[in-house]
Write an enzyme that holds these catalytic residues in place. Sequence first.
Site, PDB file in Angstrom:
ATOM      1  N   ASP A  43       0.834  -1.207   0.000  1.00  0.00           N
ATOM      2  CA  ASP A  43       0.000   0.000   0.000  1.00  0.00           C
ATOM      3  C   ASP A  43       0.867   1.255   0.000  1.00  0.00           C
ATOM      4  O   ASP A  43       1.670   1.460   0.906  1.00  0.00           O
ATOM      5  CB  ASP A  43      -0.887  -0.013   1.252  1.00  0.00           C
ATOM      6  CG  ASP A  43      -1.849   1.158   1.290  1.00  0.00           C
ATOM      7  OD1 ASP A  43      -2.977   0.995   0.811  1.00  0.00           O
ATOM      8  OD2 ASP A  43      -1.467   2.238   1.790  1.00  0.00           O
ATOM      9  N   TYR A  48       2.824   9.839   0.060  1.00  0.00           N
ATOM     10  CA  TYR A  48       3.931   9.222   0.804  1.00  0.00           C
ATOM     11  C   TYR A  48       5.293   9.515   0.163  1.00  0.00           C
ATOM     12  O   TYR A  48       6.334   9.221   0.752  1.00  0.00           O
ATOM     13  CB  TYR A  48       3.761   7.693   0.901  1.00  0.00           C
ATOM     14  CG  TYR A  48       2.487   7.187   1.542  1.00  0.00           C
ATOM     15  CD1 TYR A  48       1.599   8.054   2.188  1.00  0.00           C
ATOM     16  CD2 TYR A  48       2.166   5.831   1.507  1.00  0.00           C
ATOM     17  CE1 TYR A  48       0.423   7.566   2.761  1.00  0.00           C
ATOM     18  CE2 TYR A  48       0.999   5.347   2.084  1.00  0.00           C
ATOM     19  CZ  TYR A  48       0.129   6.223   2.696  1.00  0.00           C
ATOM     20  OH  TYR A  48      -1.019   5.725   3.259  1.00  0.00           O
TER      21      TYR A  48
END
Length: 277
Positions: A43, A48
């Site tokens: 994931d 991020y």
Amino acid sequence: MDIILNNHTQIPNIGFGTYKIKDPAEAYRSVKTALELGYRHIDTAAFYENEAEVGRAIRDFIATGAAKREDIFVTSKVWKTEAGYEKTKTAFERTMEAIGLDYLDLYLVHWPASPTQSDDWEAINLDTWRAMTEIYHSGRVKAIGVSNFLVHHLKALMKTEVVPAVDQIEINPGFLQKDTVDFCHTNNICVEAWSPLGRGKSLEHPLLIELANQYQRTVAQIILRWELQHNIIPLPKSTHKERMIENADIFDFSLSSEDMAKIDAIEPYGNSGHSPD
Ligand code: A2P
């Protein structure tokens, strides 16, 4: 083990989370190690800032011959500043460019527009969702879903052509978000847990330590097992090999219904305090 999503695609019932693994070398090494240890569900998200390294680790692992692309379930997400039809489509292209894969297994709307931020929140979410639906129909993602959507956000999407397959929300002991979980399960939307260990804080809870002693397991395993038994897919993150092994080793024991209820009753403890509203 796999769970079947509402569009009949399969998703492994534990995943590897990569939030806060920003350092490129560490992101690459962590994902590669997780794959070598048997994780088949990774994931990530545009936010991020590690999609490139996550993608490279997946491609390199496939190149070793140890797995095929279709054996690995890969998720990414469109960030909230990219809400709306055009921006979502452009953000998806950026993600695909960075990750370097032909397709994603799951693409999520990372956060909803909310009534506290805009009167137009429903229209904005529907506009984003229109782009998501088009991306889905293009075949470049196997499933689409949302993240951090609560019941009122979800309700606004339930009459669309493609209903979300997944809602990824924060879940940890003391923060089960039962209303949202129940709504999702009633409507055949799979629930994933981000921060399943409360960023590590949940590991200090006295009841969980007591249960870990009782079951002769680690506290992390007790928590992840509790989520699994609620039909929730945990996405634990770790940069340590031993912990990755420990977190995936939760399939040979089960918690009694009494102990499940005890964990359900924990007061808010390790949750982040982030809310879409
Ligand atoms: P690290 O990455 O240094 O191993 P969450 O998944 O809820 O966001 O929690 C992640 C945090 O919990 C990270 O700080 C991670 O540290 C730590 N962590 C993950 N798995 C374990 C484990 N099995 N035991 C102890 N700490 C863990």
